[in-house]
Design a protein around this motif. Structure first.
Motif, short mmCIF file in Angstrom:
data_model
loop_
_atom_site.label_atom_id
_atom_site.label_comp_id
_atom_site.label_asym_id
_atom_site.label_seq_id
_atom_site.Cartn_x
_atom_site.Cartn_y
_atom_site.Cartn_z
N GLY A 134 -17.03 -51.86 15.79
CA GLY A 134 -16.87 -51.19 14.51
C GLY A 134 -17.69 -51.82 13.40
O GLY A 134 -18.91 -51.90 13.48
N TYR A 135 -16.99 -52.33 12.40
CA TYR A 135 -17.66 -52.89 11.22
C TYR A 135 -18.63 -54.01 11.58
O TYR A 135 -19.75 -54.07 11.06
N GLN A 136 -18.24 -54.90 12.51
CA GLN A 136 -19.08 -56.03 12.87
C GLN A 136 -20.40 -55.56 13.47
O GLN A 136 -21.47 -56.08 13.16
N TYR A 137 -20.33 -54.57 14.35
CA TYR A 137 -21.56 -54.04 14.96
C TYR A 137 -22.45 -53.39 13.90
O TYR A 137 -23.65 -53.65 13.83
N LEU A 177 -11.47 -48.63 8.10
CA LEU A 177 -10.93 -49.22 9.32
C LEU A 177 -10.68 -50.72 9.25
O LEU A 177 -10.00 -51.27 10.12
N GLY A 178 -11.24 -51.39 8.24
CA GLY A 178 -11.14 -52.84 8.22
C GLY A 178 -11.90 -53.42 9.39
O GLY A 178 -13.07 -53.12 9.58
N ARG A 238 -33.40 -53.88 18.58
CA ARG A 238 -32.10 -53.23 18.49
C ARG A 238 -30.96 -54.20 18.84
O ARG A 238 -31.08 -55.01 19.75
N VAL A 239 -29.87 -54.06 18.13
CA VAL A 239 -28.64 -54.81 18.46
C VAL A 239 -27.96 -54.08 19.61
O VAL A 239 -27.79 -52.86 19.57
N ARG A 240 -27.59 -54.80 20.65
CA ARG A 240 -26.97 -54.16 21.81
C ARG A 240 -25.56 -53.68 21.45
O ARG A 240 -24.82 -54.35 20.73
N TYR A 241 -25.22 -52.53 21.99
CA TYR A 241 -23.94 -51.87 21.73
C TYR A 241 -23.00 -52.16 22.88
O TYR A 241 -23.23 -51.72 24.02
N HIS A 283 -22.75 -46.75 5.11
CA HIS A 283 -21.96 -46.46 6.31
C HIS A 283 -21.07 -47.65 6.65
O HIS A 283 -19.87 -47.49 6.94
N VAL A 284 -21.65 -48.85 6.60
CA VAL A 284 -20.89 -50.06 6.89
C VAL A 284 -19.73 -50.22 5.92
O VAL A 284 -18.59 -50.52 6.31
#
Length: 412
Positions: free
Chosen positions: A333-336, A322-323, A156-159, A314-315
């Motif tokens: 946001g988008y990067q995550y 939102l850009g 998992r990518v950490r939030y 979704h991305v």
């Protein structure tokens, strides 16, 4: 004789009916609890002034997602229950049916983004400020679903540099998440099922040994020998390099130590034995007894593919709306979200990689007569196997000679 088309325009007795509602009985609205469901859209923008029209669409869409997530979890849990012990093979049909239902639901969820995208970024800006700190990252059901399917916690990518569980503070949610992590995932159960594929045992058909010999013969015939016979030195070097790449690729699955190291690096999910089973089913999918297992494997890949498409859509929607703004929950946001659209979030990654190791049909090892019988429907139906537990199998109508080699059958 009366004209059969008499009532085509709604005239006559075809429009007559009887009201069967009995006083005190459950009616449509009550059965579906529509009074709760249709009153569950409380617009945050309405509390601060005039309600923003598109916030209603935003809420409805996400509530629909959560309802479908609930249904998918129900289906996944039922499939996991059937995988929890070795059962008769007839249950594969129920598993296939429910996995197919999940696939169809996911296709619907992927397409649902089109409805949400009828809202413009400017429309979204009108009420977005009222949502903070609420975020889709806080969807408990989506996390439960990921865990039940088998996403590895270490992948998992950490939030916001924290564990995803830290956004859930109530005990029931935390307990549900911990239970979903600690109970066998669908991936683990499929892994156990694949490892019992008939034909893997080395003292009988020994598929893996025969497959390794066949793959080496194919590489030698189609790559090594043509390279050695090539007179042009530049082309010869290119062909030799190609042969070595194929050879190294196959060595990564035939050498168990290399395979185990790939698991440790997170490049593989299935055990070596389970991967062998998946390879055998893929190569001999035309055999009657492997028809349903091959369908099951295909559906598992469909589920993985559709989850990836859902994440990607979704991305793209978040970037469109939102850009590069931060998410309402404080994430990047988008990067995550973009970082989650990768192989590290694929659950059945190894099933996708099977095609890397397919060989031409005429190189596939021929089944011996006994193996051919075992993979036929007639043989399968005549065994009348009764499973007593994970390691024992009571058999009837099987000769003593076959009993000496018969293992726990390939059963869900």
């Amino acid at each position: 004789m009366a004209c059969p088309y008499r009532d085509i325009n709604g005239e006559g007795s075809s429009q007559e009916g009887v009201n069967n509602v009995i006083k005190g009985s459950v009616v449509y609205g009550e059965y579906l609890q529509l009074n709760k469901l249709l009153d569950a859209q409380e617009l945050a923008s309405g509390k601060a002034g005039k309600p923003v029209h598109d916030e209603h669409l935003f809420i409805i869409t996400h509530q629909a997602y959560e309802l479908w997530f609930k249904q998918i979890i129900l289906e996944v849990d039922s499939v996991r229950e059937m995988f929890s012990s070795i059962l008769d093979e007839k249950h594969t049909l129920s598993i296939i049916s429910r996995l197919n239902r999940i696939v169809l639901i996911l296709k619907l969820l992927v397409d649902q983004f089109q409805i949400l995208e009828t809202m413009t970024p400017l429309d979204f800006m009108e009420f977005r400020g009222h949502l903070s700190p609420a975020s889709g990252f806080q969807s408990l059901q989506f996390r439960l679903l990921e865990n039940k399917l088998g996403i590895k916690q270490e992948n998992r990518v950490r939030y916001n540099q924290q564990h995803y569980m830290e956004v859930f503070h109530d005990n029931p949610s935390v307990q549900a998440l911990e239970e979903s992590v600690n109970s066998p995932s669908l991936l683990e159960q499929v892994e156990g099922w694949l490892s019992r594929t008939p034909g893997l045992e080395t003292d009988a058909f020994n598929f893996w040994g025969k497959f390794q010999q066949a793959a080496e013969s194919w590489l030698d015939d189609d790559f090594s020998k043509p390279a050695q016979m090539e007179p042009d030195p530049d082309i010869k070097r290119m062909k030799i390099d190609e042969y070595k790449k194929h050879q190294e690729s196959f060595e990564s699955i035939f050498n168990e130590s290399l395979y185990e190291n790939a698991i440790k690096r997170g490049e593989r999910r299935l055990s070596h034995k389970a991967f062998q089973g998946a390879m055998m089913i893929s190569l001999y999918r035309d055999e009657p007894r492997f028809h349903q297992p091959s369908q099951l494997i295909s559906l598992l890949m469909d589920i993985d593919s559709l989850f990836t498409k859902w994440r990607y859509n979704h991305v793209m929607m978040v970037q469109r709306m939102l850009g590069s703004k931060a998410g309402t929950g404080g994430s990047s946001g988008y990067q995550y979200l973009r970082s989650t659209v990768s192989d590290r979030y694929k659950i059945f990654l190894d099933l996708f990689n099977i095609s890397t190791y397919l060989i031409p049909r005429h190189y596939i090892p021929s089944l011996c007569p006994r193996m051919k019988r075992r993979l036929s429907l007639k043989e399968s139906s005549s065994n009348n196997n009764i499973v007593t537990d994970m390691g024992k199998l009571k058999k009837t109508s099987i000769s003593e000679e076959e009993n000496l080699h018969e293992e726990v059958e390939f059963q869900i």
